[in-house]
Design an enzyme around this catalytic site. Structure first.
Site, PDB file in Angstrom:
ATOM      1  N   ASP A 108      12.203 -15.908 -19.398  1.00 44.34           N
ATOM      2  CA  ASP A 108      12.700 -14.564 -19.697  1.00 44.34           C
ATOM      3  C   ASP A 108      12.927 -14.515 -21.203  1.00 44.34           C
ATOM      4  O   ASP A 108      13.934 -15.018 -21.696  1.00 44.34           O
ATOM      5  CB  ASP A 108      14.002 -14.301 -18.931  1.00 44.34           C
ATOM      6  N   GLU A 142       7.916 -12.512 -18.447  1.00 42.85           N
ATOM      7  CA  GLU A 142       8.082 -11.087 -18.188  1.00 42.85           C
ATOM      8  C   GLU A 142       7.229 -10.304 -19.170  1.00 42.85           C
ATOM      9  O   GLU A 142       7.223 -10.587 -20.368  1.00 42.85           O
ATOM     10  CB  GLU A 142       9.548 -10.704 -18.332  1.00 42.85           C
ATOM     11  N   ASP A 161      20.093 -14.803 -17.679  1.00 49.22           N
ATOM     12  CA  ASP A 161      18.768 -15.067 -18.249  1.00 49.22           C
ATOM     13  C   ASP A 161      18.053 -16.179 -17.484  1.00 49.22           C
ATOM     14  O   ASP A 161      16.842 -16.119 -17.267  1.00 49.22           O
ATOM     15  CB  ASP A 161      18.900 -15.388 -19.734  1.00 49.22           C
TER      16      ASP A 161
END
Length: 169
Positions: free
Chosen positions: A7, A67, A139
Site C-alpha cells: 500500500d 494499489e 496500512d
C-alpha cells in the site's frame, strides 16, 4: 507461493506478505515502512525503495501486488504517490518479481464482497481470512488486502499486469 502486497504512501508504505497453498491463504508478515519525516520527497522515495528491496530479498515473493492510482483531488498528493509507486516498480524490476495492480474497489470487493467497505471492515476481514489474532495497522491491513485480492485473482487477471517473468529472460 509467496505474495507481497504493498500500500504505497509517502509517509507510510504498508506491506503484507502472504502464502498461497492451493486455495489456502496464510499470513507470513506485515509492517510499515516509515521514512523519517524530515527527509525531502526524493530522499523518502529512495528510503522506501531501499527498505522495500530488502524486504523483497528477505521474503523472496514470487509476485508483488500494489494499489492502482485512483483519482486524487490534491495534485500534490497524486505526484508524491507517483514517486513512491515508481520506487516500488523499480525495486520489483531489480529483484525480478512480477508486479500487478488493483484498484481500491477491486481490493475491497475481493476481501469483503462489497466495494464500498470501510477500512475497519476490510481490516476485520483480512484478520479473519488470514487467521491473524494480533492488532495490525491500517496500512499493513491494506497491503495484506491487496495481497489477498491478487491471490484470489491471479489465475484470471493476467491482462492487468505491468510485466511478467519472461521480460527478464
Amino acid at each position: 507461493m509467496i505474495i507481497m502486497g504493498i500500500d504505497p504512501g509517502s509517509r507510510i508504505t504498508g506491506y503484507g506478505i502472504i502464502q498461497k497453498q492451493g486455495e489456502y491463504l496464510s499470513w507470513v508478515d506485515d509492517g510499515e515502512i516509515l521514512p523519517p519525516k524530515d527527509l525531502s520527497l526524493y530522499e523518502k522515495t529512495f528510503s522506501i525503495f531501499l527498505e522495500l528491496k530488502k524486504l523483497i530479498q528477505l521474503y523472496n515473493p514470487e509476485e508483488l501486488a500494489i494499489e492502482d492510482i485512483f483519482y486524487y483531488k490534491n495534485a500534490k498528493s497524486f505526484v508524491k504517490l507517483g514517486h513512491i509507486r515508481g520506487a516500488i516498480v523499480i525495486a520489483s524490476f531489480l529483484c525480478k518479481v512480477p508486479i500487478f495492480e488493483y484498484t481500491p474497489l477491486q481490493v475491497k470487493k475481493a476481501v469483503t464482497g462489497y466495494g464500498n467497505a470501510s477500512k475497519e471492515q476490510v481490516k476485520e476481514m483480512v484478520k479473519f481470512i488470514l487467521g491473524i489474532k494480533k492488532e495490525i495497522g491500517n496500512d499493513s491491513s491494506d497491503a495484506l488486502a491487496i495481497a489477498i485480492c491478487h491471490a484470489n485473482s491471479r489465475d484470471w487477471i493476467e491482462n492487468d499486469r505491468l510485466h511478467n517473468r519472461q521480460d527478464y529472460k
